[in-house]
Design an enzyme around this catalytic site. Structure first.
Site, PDB file in Angstrom:
ATOM      1  N   ALA A   1       0.724  -1.078   0.270  1.00 33.70           N
ATOM      2  CA  ALA A   1      -0.394  -0.265   0.089  1.00 33.70           C
ATOM      3  C   ALA A   1       0.594   0.997  -0.003  1.00 33.70           C
ATOM      4  O   ALA A   1       2.036   0.907   0.274  1.00 33.70           O
ATOM      5  CB  ALA A   1      -0.980   0.361   1.497  1.00 33.70           C
ATOM      6  N   PRO A   2       0.250   2.437  -0.171  1.00 32.90           N
ATOM      7  CA  PRO A   2      -0.950   2.258  -1.609  1.00 32.90           C
ATOM      8  C   PRO A   2      -0.747   1.843  -2.670  1.00 32.90           C
ATOM      9  O   PRO A   2      -1.729   2.129  -2.967  1.00 32.90           O
ATOM     10  CB  PRO A   2      -1.185   3.831  -1.028  1.00 32.90           C
ATOM     11  CG  PRO A   2       0.503   4.342  -1.913  1.00 32.90           C
ATOM     12  CD  PRO A   2       1.080   3.782  -0.383  1.00 32.90           C
ATOM     13  N   GLY A   3       0.286   1.196  -3.362  1.00 32.09           N
ATOM     14  CA  GLY A   3       0.375   0.800  -4.707  1.00 32.09           C
ATOM     15  C   GLY A   3       1.583   1.197  -5.592  1.00 32.09           C
ATOM     16  O   GLY A   3       1.048   0.799  -6.551  1.00 32.09           O
ATOM     17  N   GLY A   4       1.987   2.374  -5.210  1.00 33.87           N
ATOM     18  CA  GLY A   4       3.117   2.719  -6.488  1.00 33.87           C
ATOM     19  C   GLY A   4       3.889   1.838  -6.982  1.00 33.87           C
ATOM     20  O   GLY A   4       4.058   2.016  -8.235  1.00 33.87           O
ATOM     21  N   LYS A   5       4.748   1.258  -5.913  1.00 30.75           N
ATOM     22  CA  LYS A   5       5.317  -0.561  -6.287  1.00 30.75           C
ATOM     23  C   LYS A   5       4.825  -1.067  -7.609  1.00 30.75           C
ATOM     24  O   LYS A   5       5.286  -1.717  -8.120  1.00 30.75           O
ATOM     25  CB  LYS A   5       6.684  -0.629  -5.516  1.00 30.75           C
ATOM     26  CG  LYS A   5       7.270   0.246  -5.492  1.00 30.75           C
ATOM     27  CD  LYS A   5       8.059  -0.617  -3.996  1.00 30.75           C
ATOM     28  CE  LYS A   5       9.462   0.430  -3.720  1.00 30.75           C
ATOM     29  NZ  LYS A   5       8.957   1.818  -2.973  1.00 30.75           N
TER      30      LYS A   5
ATOM     31  N   GLU B   1      -1.142  -6.457   1.445  1.00 28.14           N
ATOM     32  CA  GLU B   1      -1.060  -4.973   2.946  1.00 28.14           C
ATOM     33  C   GLU B   1      -1.301  -5.889   3.597  1.00 28.14           C
ATOM     34  O   GLU B   1      -2.502  -6.636   3.697  1.00 28.14           O
ATOM     35  CB  GLU B   1      -1.484  -3.954   2.175  1.00 28.14           C
ATOM     36  CG  GLU B   1      -1.675  -2.922   3.347  1.00 28.14           C
ATOM     37  CD  GLU B   1      -0.206  -2.716   3.150  1.00 28.14           C
ATOM     38  OE1 GLU B   1      -0.107  -2.903   5.361  1.00 28.14           O
ATOM     39  OE2 GLU B   1       0.914  -1.976   3.081  1.00 28.14           O
TER      40      GLU B   1
ATOM     41  N   ARG C   1      -5.219   0.056   4.683  1.00 26.56           N
ATOM     42  CA  ARG C   1      -4.269   0.281   3.849  1.00 26.56           C
ATOM     43  C   ARG C   1      -4.989  -0.945   2.709  1.00 26.56           C
ATOM     44  O   ARG C   1      -4.486  -0.732   1.405  1.00 26.56           O
ATOM     45  CB  ARG C   1      -3.327   0.000   4.675  1.00 26.56           C
ATOM     46  CG  ARG C   1      -2.938   1.548   5.131  1.00 26.56           C
ATOM     47  CD  ARG C   1      -1.232   0.873   6.056  1.00 26.56           C
ATOM     48  NE  ARG C   1      -0.195   1.038   4.808  1.00 26.56           N
ATOM     49  CZ  ARG C   1       0.242   2.019   4.073  1.00 26.56           C
ATOM     50  NH1 ARG C   1      -0.283   3.492   4.285  1.00 26.56           N
ATOM     51  NH2 ARG C   1       1.228   2.052   3.091  1.00 26.56           N
TER      52      ARG C   1
ATOM     53  N   ASP D   1       9.130  -3.159   0.383  1.00 26.38           N
ATOM     54  CA  ASP D   1       9.387  -1.630   0.937  1.00 26.38           C
ATOM     55  C   ASP D   1       9.063  -1.858   2.567  1.00 26.38           C
ATOM     56  O   ASP D   1       7.880  -1.059   2.663  1.00 26.38           O
ATOM     57  CB  ASP D   1       8.549  -0.998  -0.177  1.00 26.38           C
ATOM     58  CG  ASP D   1       9.115   1.075  -0.287  1.00 26.38           C
ATOM     59  OD1 ASP D   1      10.012   1.077   0.875  1.00 26.38           O
ATOM     60  OD2 ASP D   1       8.519   1.006  -0.617  1.00 26.38           O
TER      61      ASP D   1
ATOM     62  N   CYS E   1      12.643   3.824   3.151  1.00 23.60           N
ATOM     63  CA  CYS E   1      12.341   5.718   2.658  1.00 23.60           C
ATOM     64  C   CYS E   1      13.009   6.343   4.316  1.00 23.60           C
ATOM     65  O   CYS E   1      12.706   7.119   4.549  1.00 23.60           O
ATOM     66  CB  CYS E   1      11.119   6.824   2.746  1.00 23.60           C
ATOM     67  SG  CYS E   1       9.676   5.926   4.036  1.00 23.60           S
TER      68      CYS E   1
END
Length: 466
Positions: free
Chosen positions: A127-131, A148, A153, A192, A245
């Site tokens: 989540a949220p789904g970028g990758k 997720e 989420r 991630d 991150c």
């Protein structure tokens, strides 16, 4: 709010860290906005993913310059109101932080011919789904399991998968340990990992007050546990991509050393473009390659990514598949006219109606369905009532929908009214089910009756902003 002094002290000897420039860029409060366009929807010449280019200036989204490490990534000159852009709701692009798009270079390094391969990829903390959406584009013939663990989420993740429109995404909501039954199943796993979030300080200054060395250590232990839980599911010679991150060595290079001590792995080295600003680092004990993104050196936020290849022998132990019930011939006859390539697809019954899956994925999906909590798979087609399809929103936004259903082309204000779930005029459109389109992109369904137009845009997707 000043940056945590403990963080600054911890970074003094880290490769690429420049305290003055680092503090200055955070003090500037500069905001970088980037998007990644959907290559399956955006109406443009289909160029190979290795071709970096700027699209024509006539495109409605003001794309100013390319993200150098992502062929479909672009910076915007300023942040628009995405909520008030119908193309955002149509899934024409995904708003994503530029640094995290470097996943593309990691994949191109290990899978130079990945586009034609039927790889199975797990995006574990998705989540949220970028990758997930990026992986769906990079492995168009693959199967992307997007997980997720946090149920709330996972709903956002499923919504973004619907907008993206591809049938090769499976959304699950499971703990990492639940995947252990799929031994040696995945060609690639992307983790991630949940982290202390220092890389997002510029984007979210409120996170500064929540940062602590105690939380860094807590996250490091959690990251190790997640990787260990999911490690048996990776094939021999499969790739684990690890990302955070965070700037902290404890959550980045030290994790690589920990993996290297526990397992037989080979570090992945990416060939960086000269002058990219990306900093290649080596872990302290084993010299394993990692890539750091500092906002004073690149146009993006703080990020770390690394890849390892599993060199251990992995057993394969697949569980018994779950039961997927194919739709009847009568039901399929109703749905087939709505599909662009019905010969490649299979219609399956589900609680919410009929779901359309790729025929080549049926065996895998049945097995996953038997092991995991599956929130979304394939494309929801809708329900059949009295030999008529009540079409689902997922079908409208999918890339498997036929090109010839009845449709209404609308201007921007009407499109926004539709997305707010207001009544709209249909003009001389044919009665029955119609797609609502903006700039020839599907937004959803209406049903035109003798004296009214019923808006079938999903209630939970609607725009609340006026």
């Amino acid at each position: 709010m000043p940056l945590p002094a403990a963080l600054i002290r911890s970074l003094q000897n880290v490769n690429g860290f420049s305290q003055q420039a680092f503090e200055q860029v955070h003090a500037s409060a500069e905001q970088v906005t980037s998007v990644r366009i959907n290559p399956f929807k955006w109406k443009r010449e289909r160029l190979p993913l290795t071709t970096y280019h700027l699209p024509p200036t006539s495109y409605p989204l003001p794309l100013s310059s390319p993200v150098p490490w992502c062929a479909t990534g672009f910076y915007l000159p300023e942040r628009p109101s995405f909520t008030l852009d119908p193309l955002f709701h149509a899934g024409c692009y995904y708003v994503q932080e530029a640094s995290s798009m470097f996943l593309e270079q990691m994949i191109k390094t290990v899978y130079p011919y990945h586009a034609a391969a039927n790889y199975k990829v797990l995006d574990l903390c998705a989540a949220p789904g970028g990758k997930t959406t990026h992986l769906s584009a990079l492995f168009p013939e693959g199967l992307i399991v997007s997980n997720e663990v946090i149920k709330t989420r996972s709903g956002i993740l499923a919504e973004n998968a619907v907008k993206w429109g591809r049938e090769n995404i499976v959304v699950t909501s499971n703990d990492a340990g639940d995947f252990k039954r799929l031994q040696g199943y995945f060609d690639m796993i992307v983790v991630d990992a949940p982290c202390s979030g220092s890389g997002m300080f510029r984007k979210d200054p409120g996170a500064i007050g929540e940062w602590s060395l105690q939380n860094v250590n807590h996250c490091s232990k959690r990251q190790q546990r997640i990787i260990e839980d999911v490690w048996p599911t990776l094939k021999e010679n499969g790739i684990l991509v690890y990302a955070t991150c965070s700037y902290s060595v404890e959550e980045n290079e030290n994790i690589l050393d920990w993996i290297g001590k526990k397992h037989n792995v080979e570090s992945v080295r990416v060939n960086l473009q000269e002058g990219s600003g990306i900093v290649e680092t080596g872990s302290g004990e084993r010299g394993m390659y990692g890539y750091r993104f500092y906002p004073d050196k690149i146009k993006g936020e703080g990020f770390f990514i690394a890849g390892v290849r599993k060199k251990e022998t992995t057993g394969t132990s697949m569980p018994r598949p779950g039961k997927l019930t194919r739709a009847s011939d009568r039901e399929q006859k109703v749905i087939v006219p709505f599909l662009a390539v019905p010969e490649q697809l299979e219609c399956v019954r589900a609680k919410e109606g009929i779901v359309v899956l790729k025929k080549t994925d049926m065996e895998d999906l049945a097995m996953l369905f038997g092991v995991l909590y599956v929130k979304k798979m394939g494309v929801k087609a809708g329900k059949i009532i009295r030999d008529e399809l009540v079409p689902a929103h997922d079908l409208a936004l999918s890339t498997i929908i036929a090109s010839n259903p009845e449709a209404i082309e609308v201007q921007k204000e009407t499109a926004l009214d539709y997305l707010r779930k207001k009544d709209i005029a249909a003009g001389n459109a044919a009665r029955g089910w119609n797609l609502v389109r903006y700039m020839n992109y599907n937004l959803g369904w209406v049903k035109i009756l003798a004296n009214r137009v019923n808006n079938y845009y999903p209630q939970h997707f609607r725009i609340l902003k006026h």
